[in-house]
Design an enzyme around this catalytic site. Structure first.
Site, PDB file in Angstrom:
ATOM      1  N   LYS A  70      67.046  84.060  72.029  1.00 43.93           N
ATOM      2  CA  LYS A  70      68.235  84.200  72.889  1.00 43.93           C
ATOM      3  C   LYS A  70      69.212  83.054  72.671  1.00 43.93           C
ATOM      4  O   LYS A  70      70.425  83.261  72.598  1.00 43.93           O
ATOM      5  CB  LYS A  70      67.798  84.235  74.357  1.00 43.93           C
ATOM      6  CG  LYS A  70      68.944  84.192  75.360  1.00 43.93           C
ATOM      7  CD  LYS A  70      68.442  84.220  76.783  1.00 43.93           C
ATOM      8  CE  LYS A  70      68.200  82.850  77.346  1.00 43.93           C
ATOM      9  NZ  LYS A  70      69.446  82.193  77.802  1.00 43.93           N
ATOM     10  N   ASP A 121      71.322  80.087  84.773  1.00 41.48           N
ATOM     11  CA  ASP A 121      70.494  79.332  85.698  1.00 41.48           C
ATOM     12  C   ASP A 121      71.199  78.049  86.136  1.00 41.48           C
ATOM     13  O   ASP A 121      71.810  77.354  85.328  1.00 41.48           O
ATOM     14  CB  ASP A 121      69.174  78.952  85.018  1.00 41.48           C
ATOM     15  CG  ASP A 121      68.345  80.179  84.663  1.00 41.48           C
ATOM     16  OD1 ASP A 121      68.540  81.226  85.309  1.00 41.48           O
ATOM     17  OD2 ASP A 121      67.515  80.086  83.745  1.00 41.48           O
ATOM     18  N   ASP A 130      62.399  74.667  78.845  1.00 44.00           N
ATOM     19  CA  ASP A 130      62.238  76.086  79.166  1.00 44.00           C
ATOM     20  C   ASP A 130      60.774  76.495  79.346  1.00 44.00           C
ATOM     21  O   ASP A 130      60.493  77.589  79.837  1.00 44.00           O
ATOM     22  CB  ASP A 130      62.874  76.956  78.081  1.00 44.00           C
ATOM     23  CG  ASP A 130      64.380  77.043  78.215  1.00 44.00           C
ATOM     24  OD1 ASP A 130      64.908  76.640  79.273  1.00 44.00           O
ATOM     25  OD2 ASP A 130      65.045  77.509  77.262  1.00 44.00           O
TER      26      ASP A 130
END
Length: 418
Positions: A22, A117, A305
């Site tokens: 991504k 986020d 992450d």
């Protein structure tokens, strides 16, 4: 909004292949605006953030073929708008990456409050400073726009933080700026290096990607190219943790060995029985142990992450683990819900949490407040007794494709509601 309903207690077993990264796909899609020629991208992840970026590109004048598949064709003969759709901008953090290509092609770029986020805690100050150093200036009468009527020009830049998207923004601006640009304190993550490789395939002159200093010689124009996006190493790590906490035997395919090493090194400290080869990670049932201390770092340090996922892993490990994420304080707050599942957690401060295990978790309703903690809560639900409900599922689908189908193929009992 949809929910993922999970019946826990079943080990994940089988083979799963990760989709494209991504964090590489979004800047590469933005880079397609830099050229009038057609670009073809393979192994594009079929996730919500990519769908939103494609809509943004189309709103600016690009044509995108193959939407919803893993192969996209992008052509942008002309820029029809320099103001990305605010509603879409508010959905994804990667929308900020459109600013540099718009300045390069059209001499102007409007921008809004990017989403993703923790939108209120992730500043774009470093990105903006880089663009100003390269010749952009605030547009008179519009504080949310930058202009470069005379074009961008090369400069010597020191980024005040080794931000991934700030480094990518500087790269996207520099490749067609006049003269030479040197970016110091640059981020070295694999997806930054992959963006540089893609830009080089378009005709850009770049050296030093993957290090803290990147040099760019501006080109007058760029051409088209075909590029295959590397596998998502964070997704691969997510599947590995899911297998480890459920006691499963899983083969994860599609991520590069070098990208996986920082993650597998930490998993091995937890006692995860894993074998890493290029393009394949095998996880077997393991006796999990506390890892002592896990701290995130700039690449090649342990990626932020993965923090939420290793916190769940620590709940199933014997002993205590201190998890320290120095970058994002809100990520750990999203994991307080694990206490309600029976986990033994002590939140020291916004950046540090102590987890003592093993503790048997109990199913319950859970709130996916951000992408990574949302996936971590799904993993917690997979190893819990009883039924859990994780919502909104759309938050997790921003970065993980076809979750229901893939979990079912690995033996999990899950269903989508809503």
């Amino acid at each position: 909004m949809a929910a993922l309903v999970v019946q826990g207690g079943r080990p994940l077993s089988g083979v799963v292949t990760v989709e494209g990264n991504k964090n590489a796909a979004l800047p590469i899609l933005a880079a397609c605006l830099l050229t009038r020629e057609r670009c073809v991208l393979d192994n594009v992840p079929r996730i919500r953030d990519v769908f939103a970026m494609c809509e943004l590109l189309e709103g600016l004048g690009a044509r995108v073929d193959g939407k919803g598949t893993s192969t996209l064709g992008v052509s942008c003969q002309e820029i029809r708008s320099t103001d990305p759709d605010p509603a879409l901008v508010a959905r994804i953090r990667g929308s900020v990456l459109l600013t540099a290509p718009l300045l390069a092609r059209a001499g102007r770029a409007g921008f809004g409050e990017s989403g993703g986020d923790f939108p209120g805690r992730r500043s774009v100050t470093t990105h903006r400073r880089a663009l100003l150093a390269l010749g952009a200036s605030p547009e008179a009468g519009d504080a949310r726009a930058l202009a470069a009527a005379r074009g961008l020009r090369g400069a010597s830049l020191y980024l005040d933080e080794a931000s991934v998207t700030a480094t990518e923004t500087a790269l996207l601006a520099a490749v067609t700026a006049s003269g030479t640009t040197e970016i110091r304190n640059a981020a070295a993550e694999p997806h930054v290096a992959e963006l540089a490789r893609f830009l080089r395939s378009l005709g850009a002159s770049i050296e030093g990607e993957g290090t803290s200093t990147i040099r760019v010689e501006g080109a007058r124009s760029l051409g088209g190219a075909r590029h295959r996006i590397d596998g998502d190493f964070v997704e691969a790590g997510s599947w590995a943790v899911a297998a480890a906490v459920t006691g499963g035997t899983l083969e994860v395919r599609g991520a590069r060995r070098l990208d996986m090493e920082p993650i597998v090194a930490v998993l091995s400290r937890f006692g995860v029985d894993a074998t890493l080869e290029d393009g394949r990670l095998q996880v077997r049932p393991s006796r999990l142990e506390g890892a002592g201390r896990v701290t995130t770092g700039v690449w090649p340090g342990f990626p932020t992450d993965m923090v939420s996922l290793v916190t769940v892993l620590a709940t199933q490990a014997s002993g205590s683990t201190l998890v320290h994420d120095w970058l994002y304080e809100l990520r750990l707050f999203g994991l307080e819900q694990l206490s309600g599942m029976g986990a033994d957690l002590f939140l020291c401060d916004p950046h540090r949490i102590v987890v003592t295990g093993p503790r048997k978790l109990r199913g319950r309703s859970l709130d996916s407040r951000d992408l990574r903690s949302g996936m971590a809560l799904v993993v917690a639900a997979l190893c819990a007794d009883g039924e859990s409900r994780v919502e909104p599922l759309e938050t997790i689908e921003r970065g993980y494709a076809q979750l229901v189908e893939r979990f079912e193929s690995l033996g999990a009992r899950v269903r989508r509601e809503g």
